[in-house]
Structure formats: structure tokens, C-alpha cells
Write a protein that holds these residues in place. Structure first.
Motif, PDB file in Angstrom:
ATOM      1  N   LEU A 109      -9.267   2.606 -16.213  1.00 49.15           N
ATOM      2  CA  LEU A 109      -8.079   2.018 -16.828  1.00 49.15           C
ATOM      3  C   LEU A 109      -6.791   2.472 -16.139  1.00 49.15           C
ATOM      4  O   LEU A 109      -5.764   1.799 -16.232  1.00 49.15           O
ATOM      5  CB  LEU A 109      -8.031   2.375 -18.318  1.00 49.15           C
ATOM      6  N   ALA A 110      -6.867   3.602 -15.432  1.00 46.37           N
ATOM      7  CA  ALA A 110      -5.687   4.138 -14.757  1.00 46.37           C
ATOM      8  C   ALA A 110      -5.513   3.587 -13.349  1.00 46.37           C
ATOM      9  O   ALA A 110      -4.523   3.905 -12.681  1.00 46.37           O
ATOM     10  CB  ALA A 110      -5.774   5.665 -14.693  1.00 46.37           C
ATOM     11  N   LEU A 111      -6.450   2.748 -12.875  1.00 52.11           N
ATOM     12  CA  LEU A 111      -6.303   2.188 -11.536  1.00 52.11           C
ATOM     13  C   LEU A 111      -4.988   1.424 -11.424  1.00 52.11           C
ATOM     14  O   LEU A 111      -4.638   0.637 -12.299  1.00 52.11           O
ATOM     15  CB  LEU A 111      -7.478   1.255 -11.225  1.00 52.11           C
ATOM     16  N   ASP A 112      -4.280   1.653 -10.354  1.00 50.84           N
ATOM     17  CA  ASP A 112      -2.951   1.069 -10.139  1.00 50.84           C
ATOM     18  C   ASP A 112      -3.112  -0.399  -9.737  1.00 50.84           C
ATOM     19  O   ASP A 112      -3.633  -0.710  -8.657  1.00 50.84           O
ATOM     20  CB  ASP A 112      -2.244   1.853  -9.043  1.00 50.84           C
ATOM     21  N   SER A 113      -2.661  -1.304 -10.592  1.00 49.02           N
ATOM     22  CA  SER A 113      -2.828  -2.727 -10.313  1.00 49.02           C
ATOM     23  C   SER A 113      -2.016  -3.157  -9.096  1.00 49.02           C
ATOM     24  O   SER A 113      -2.440  -4.027  -8.325  1.00 49.02           O
ATOM     25  CB  SER A 113      -2.437  -3.556 -11.538  1.00 49.02           C
ATOM     26  N   GLY A 114      -0.838  -2.556  -8.912  1.00 53.80           N
ATOM     27  CA  GLY A 114      -0.011  -2.899  -7.757  1.00 53.80           C
ATOM     28  C   GLY A 114      -0.664  -2.471  -6.451  1.00 53.80           C
ATOM     29  O   GLY A 114      -0.713  -3.250  -5.482  1.00 53.80           O
ATOM     30  N   LEU A 115      -1.189  -1.255  -6.417  1.00 56.39           N
ATOM     31  CA  LEU A 115      -1.868  -0.772  -5.225  1.00 56.39           C
ATOM     32  C   LEU A 115      -3.134  -1.588  -4.968  1.00 56.39           C
ATOM     33  O   LEU A 115      -3.449  -1.929  -3.822  1.00 56.39           O
ATOM     34  CB  LEU A 115      -2.209   0.711  -5.378  1.00 56.39           C
ATOM     35  N   ALA A 116      -3.845  -1.904  -6.041  1.00 59.83           N
ATOM     36  CA  ALA A 116      -5.056  -2.714  -5.896  1.00 59.83           C
ATOM     37  C   ALA A 116      -4.730  -4.063  -5.257  1.00 59.83           C
ATOM     38  O   ALA A 116      -5.467  -4.550  -4.389  1.00 59.83           O
ATOM     39  CB  ALA A 116      -5.719  -2.915  -7.257  1.00 59.83           C
ATOM     40  N   GLN A 117      -3.621  -4.652  -5.656  1.00 64.05           N
ATOM     41  CA  GLN A 117      -3.228  -5.938  -5.070  1.00 64.05           C
ATOM     42  C   GLN A 117      -2.906  -5.776  -3.590  1.00 64.05           C
ATOM     43  O   GLN A 117      -3.311  -6.599  -2.758  1.00 64.05           O
ATOM     44  CB  GLN A 117      -2.029  -6.506  -5.818  1.00 64.05           C
ATOM     45  N   GLU A 118      -2.197  -4.709  -3.237  1.00 64.87           N
ATOM     46  CA  GLU A 118      -1.848  -4.476  -1.837  1.00 64.87           C
ATOM     47  C   GLU A 118      -3.087  -4.262  -0.982  1.00 64.87           C
ATOM     48  O   GLU A 118      -3.122  -4.659   0.190  1.00 64.87           O
ATOM     49  CB  GLU A 118      -0.916  -3.262  -1.726  1.00 64.87           C
ATOM     50  N   LEU A 119      -4.122  -3.662  -1.563  1.00 65.78           N
ATOM     51  CA  LEU A 119      -5.356  -3.375  -0.828  1.00 65.78           C
ATOM     52  C   LEU A 119      -6.367  -4.513  -0.943  1.00 65.78           C
ATOM     53  O   LEU A 119      -7.488  -4.380  -0.474  1.00 65.78           O
ATOM     54  CB  LEU A 119      -5.984  -2.074  -1.347  1.00 65.78           C
ATOM     55  N   LYS A 120      -5.950  -5.611  -1.571  1.00 61.80           N
ATOM     56  CA  LYS A 120      -6.808  -6.793  -1.727  1.00 61.80           C
ATOM     57  C   LYS A 120      -8.102  -6.463  -2.474  1.00 61.80           C
ATOM     58  O   LYS A 120      -9.196  -6.897  -2.091  1.00 61.80           O
ATOM     59  CB  LYS A 120      -7.100  -7.424  -0.362  1.00 61.80           C
ATOM     60  N   VAL A 121      -7.956  -5.715  -3.557  1.00 64.91           N
ATOM     61  CA  VAL A 121      -9.090  -5.348  -4.413  1.00 64.91           C
ATOM     62  C   VAL A 121      -9.293  -6.454  -5.442  1.00 64.91           C
ATOM     63  O   VAL A 121      -8.408  -6.717  -6.258  1.00 64.91           O
ATOM     64  CB  VAL A 121      -8.820  -4.005  -5.127  1.00 64.91           C
ATOM     65  N   SER A 122     -10.443  -7.092  -5.439  1.00 61.92           N
ATOM     66  CA  SER A 122     -10.690  -8.160  -6.413  1.00 61.92           C
ATOM     67  C   SER A 122     -11.308  -7.638  -7.710  1.00 61.92           C
ATOM     68  O   SER A 122     -11.298  -8.337  -8.720  1.00 61.92           O
ATOM     69  CB  SER A 122     -11.602  -9.230  -5.813  1.00 61.92           C
ATOM     70  N   GLY A 123     -11.845  -6.425  -7.687  1.00 61.09           N
ATOM     71  CA  GLY A 123     -12.593  -5.934  -8.846  1.00 61.09           C
ATOM     72  C   GLY A 123     -11.795  -5.186  -9.891  1.00 61.09           C
ATOM     73  O   GLY A 123     -12.329  -4.878 -10.964  1.00 61.09           O
ATOM     74  N   ARG A 124     -10.530  -4.899  -9.613  1.00 59.90           N
ATOM     75  CA  ARG A 124      -9.770  -4.052 -10.543  1.00 59.90           C
ATOM     76  C   ARG A 124      -9.752  -4.595 -11.963  1.00 59.90           C
ATOM     77  O   ARG A 124     -10.091  -3.890 -12.922  1.00 59.90           O
ATOM     78  CB  ARG A 124      -8.333  -3.896 -10.007  1.00 59.90           C
ATOM     79  N   ASP A 179     -15.026  -6.784  -5.827  1.00 56.46           N
ATOM     80  CA  ASP A 179     -15.043  -5.969  -4.617  1.00 56.46           C
ATOM     81  C   ASP A 179     -13.943  -4.922  -4.680  1.00 56.46           C
ATOM     82  O   ASP A 179     -12.925  -5.092  -5.363  1.00 56.46           O
ATOM     83  CB  ASP A 179     -14.815  -6.839  -3.380  1.00 56.46           C
ATOM     84  N   ALA A 180     -14.151  -3.850  -3.928  1.00 58.91           N
ATOM     85  CA  ALA A 180     -13.106  -2.847  -3.750  1.00 58.91           C
ATOM     86  C   ALA A 180     -12.160  -3.328  -2.646  1.00 58.91           C
ATOM     87  O   ALA A 180     -12.005  -4.530  -2.432  1.00 58.91           O
ATOM     88  CB  ALA A 180     -13.727  -1.495  -3.443  1.00 58.91           C
ATOM     89  N   SER A 181     -11.536  -2.426  -1.930  1.00 57.72           N
ATOM     90  CA  SER A 181     -10.488  -2.816  -0.988  1.00 57.72           C
ATOM     91  C   SER A 181     -11.040  -3.636   0.172  1.00 57.72           C
ATOM     92  O   SER A 181     -12.210  -3.529   0.547  1.00 57.72           O
ATOM     93  CB  SER A 181      -9.795  -1.569  -0.443  1.00 57.72           C
ATOM     94  N   ALA A 182     -10.198  -4.455   0.740  1.00 55.74           N
ATOM     95  CA  ALA A 182     -10.535  -5.230   1.932  1.00 55.74           C
ATOM     96  C   ALA A 182      -9.710  -4.755   3.115  1.00 55.74           C
ATOM     97  O   ALA A 182      -9.281  -5.541   3.959  1.00 55.74           O
ATOM     98  CB  ALA A 182     -10.296  -6.710   1.676  1.00 55.74           C
ATOM     99  N   CYS A 183      -9.492  -3.432   3.171  1.00 57.01           N
ATOM    100  CA  CYS A 183      -8.600  -2.847   4.184  1.00 57.01           C
ATOM    101  C   CYS A 183      -9.183  -1.572   4.787  1.00 57.01           C
ATOM    102  O   CYS A 183      -8.458  -0.631   5.095  1.00 57.01           O
ATOM    103  CB  CYS A 183      -7.242  -2.520   3.563  1.00 57.01           C
ATOM    104  N   ARG A 184     -10.505  -1.555   4.956  1.00 56.68           N
ATOM    105  CA  ARG A 184     -11.143  -0.310   5.380  1.00 56.68           C
ATOM    106  C   ARG A 184     -11.202  -0.126   6.907  1.00 56.68           C
ATOM    107  O   ARG A 184     -11.378   0.990   7.376  1.00 56.68           O
ATOM    108  CB  ARG A 184     -12.554  -0.249   4.796  1.00 56.68           C
ATOM    109  N   THR A 185     -11.073  -1.206   7.663  1.00 54.88           N
ATOM    110  CA  THR A 185     -11.153  -1.115   9.120  1.00 54.88           C
ATOM    111  C   THR A 185     -10.123  -2.040   9.756  1.00 54.88           C
ATOM    112  O   THR A 185      -9.516  -2.878   9.094  1.00 54.88           O
ATOM    113  CB  THR A 185     -12.552  -1.511   9.636  1.00 54.88           C
ATOM    114  N   LEU A 186      -9.979  -1.915  11.067  1.00 54.61           N
ATOM    115  CA  LEU A 186      -9.042  -2.768  11.788  1.00 54.61           C
ATOM    116  C   LEU A 186      -9.436  -4.232  11.711  1.00 54.61           C
ATOM    117  O   LEU A 186      -8.581  -5.118  11.754  1.00 54.61           O
ATOM    118  CB  LEU A 186      -8.958  -2.331  13.257  1.00 54.61           C
ATOM    119  N   LYS A 187     -10.742  -4.507  11.601  1.00 57.71           N
ATOM    120  CA  LYS A 187     -11.217  -5.886  11.557  1.00 57.71           C
ATOM    121  C   LYS A 187     -11.399  -6.398  10.132  1.00 57.71           C
ATOM    122  O   LYS A 187     -11.889  -7.508   9.926  1.00 57.71           O
ATOM    123  CB  LYS A 187     -12.530  -6.000  12.323  1.00 57.71           C
ATOM    124  N   ALA A 188     -11.010  -5.619   9.152  1.00 57.24           N
ATOM    125  CA  ALA A 188     -11.136  -6.033   7.755  1.00 57.24           C
ATOM    126  C   ALA A 188     -10.180  -7.186   7.463  1.00 57.24           C
ATOM    127  O   ALA A 188      -9.180  -7.371   8.160  1.00 57.24           O
ATOM    128  CB  ALA A 188     -10.815  -4.860   6.832  1.00 57.24           C
TER     129      ALA A 188
END
Length: 239
Positions: A188-203, A151-160
Motif C-alpha cells: 500500500l506504500a508503493l509510490d504511485s508517481g514513481l511507479a508511473q515513471e518506471l512504467k510499472v503496470s502492477g502497482r 508487471d514491475a518496472s520496464a526500466c531494468r536495462t538499456l534495451k528495456a
């Protein structure tokens, strides 16, 4: 060599039995996943590897016949990765949910085109290590296809699940663009730290795909992109 890939989201809610009354809300995503698996079958691979995120550092492998369960969600539903195999002993470790969702998708579409195995990659695995794992997958003989779950980010809305983060939508937009264009450097350039903060499981799985696709010359197509429940889901094919 890598001959095709499909990218699908991996929320347990994608499984209609788990979603129950809310199942219609993800019908479009399920339909896109079915189309994506059709692209894999059309490529006539010799083997299919399902790649998905796991809680452990990984990479960890799951042989054909590995079993998964959705009983933790109150549903009497078990799945199997491909056909029953030598590991069908009843004592093997269960599939992580990302690979269990993939097993459900494969069973739903009647996959019987090639043997199936699983690869779990930790969400904290470094980009270089992810790419290296992808290169190791294609080092084997035969025509390889990948089913990449995440999945991509889990931070797209207030209820996410991760509440609203203004960085989430731009991150997901770049992911969708890169998957649709089969843009290996961008993935390959996706930021792993930012992905973690945004709760991205697919990175990490996407970066495994990028490593496996080096030199394959595959083109991409984005079949679905949306953010129900405030979580970014994308379906794409590479062929």
C-alpha cells in the motif's frame, strides 16, 4: 473472505502463441504461473476475480464469458474469461490485454473450479481507491480467490521499453519482497508517481490485493522473479 491469491505478470509474450519462436524464454515464468493457479484451485474458492491494469481510470468490471483476442499481435487466437455466460452476445467490449493473458493462463491450466469475473483498475488509480476496491471485492458472500496480473518496472536495462533507470531494480526488489511476504503495508506504500515513471503496470492491482487481504491472515511465497527484456516479472502466491 479472501482465501487465496496468485500474482502473475501480464505481458502478451507470456502467451506462447504470441511469443512464437521466443516462447522458451518465458517457460520458467509460465511454469510458475501454472503452479500459482494450482494454489488457487487447492483453496476451493466459490468465485475467482481476475484483477489487472487497464488504460481507463477504472475500476471496470468484466463478467464471466467476456472475450479477448490477440489478433492485434498477428495471432489468430481468441480467449474467454471462464465459461460462456449471459454476456456472450458478440457485442460486449473485449478484455484488456492483462485480463486476456489471465484468461489464456486459466484456459491453459483447465480452470473449472469456480466462476470467473474480471476487474480492471487504472494505472493512475490512487492507492486508497485501490485498497477500497479490494475491500469491496471481499464484501460479497463466499470464499474469494484473486488472480492479480501486473508487471514491475520496464526500466531494468538499456534495451528495456523504458530505457535504464537506476531506481528500477530497488523498486522491483521491494515489490518482490513484499509479494513474497504478503506485506500489506509495504504494498500500500508503493509510490504511485514513481511507479508511473518506471512504467510499472502492477502497482494498482497489487494494492487492490492488499486491500482485499486485510484481516485474512494469508502468508506469501515468491515463486519466480526475473527481468527478461528489461521488464520485472514476479509470480507469487498467498494462502
Amino acid at each position: 473472505m479472501l482465501v487465496a491469491a496468485a500474482v502473475c505478470p501480464c505481458p502478451p509474450l507470456l502467451v506462447s502463441e504470441v511469443a512464437a519462436g521466443a516462447a522458451p524464454e518465458l517457460d520458467a515464468a509460465r511454469a510458475a504461473c501454472t503452479d500459482a493457479l494450482g494454489v488457487l484451485a487447492a483453496a476451493r474458492p466459490d468465485r475467482l476475480v481476475v484483477v489487472g491494469p487497464v488504460d481507463a481510470p477504472g475500476p471496470e468490471t468484466y463478467p464471466e464469458g467476456s472475450r479477448g483476442s490477440f489478433r492485434g499481435f498477428g495471432v489468430d487466437l481468441d480467449v474467454r474469461l471462464g465459461r460462456a455466460g449471459a454476456w456472450d452476445t458478440g457485442t460486449e467490449r473485449l478484455l484488456p490485454y492483462s485480463l486476456a493473458v489471465a484468461a489464456w493462463l486459466l484456459a491453459r491450466t483447465g480452470w473449472s473450479d469456480a466462476p470467473v469475473e474480471g476487474l480492471g483498475v487504472g494505472e493512475l488509480l490512487a492507492p486508497g481507491d485501490c485498497a477500497r476496491a479490494g475491500r469491496q471485492l471481499v464484501a460479497g458472500a463466499g470464499r474469494l480467490a484473486l488472480l492479480v496480473m501486473g508487471d514491475a518496472s520496464a526500466c531494468r536495462t538499456l534495451k528495456a521499453p523504458g530505457y535504464l533507470d537506476e531506481r528500477a531494480a530497488p523498486f522491483d526488489a521491494e515489490v518482490g519482497r513484499a509479494l513474497g511476504a504478503a506485506d500489506l503495508p509495504a504494498l500500500l506504500a508503493l509510490d504511485s508517481g514513481l511507479a508511473q515513471e518506471l512504467k510499472v503496470s502492477g502497482r494498482a492491482p497489487w494494492q487492490v490485493l492488499a486491500g482485499a487481504a486485510e484481516g485474512a491472515g494469508l502468508g506469501g511465497s515468491l515463486l519466480f522473479e526475473d527481468a527478461p527484456y528489461g521488464v520485472g516479472y514476479a509470480v507469487a502466491t498467498w494462502s
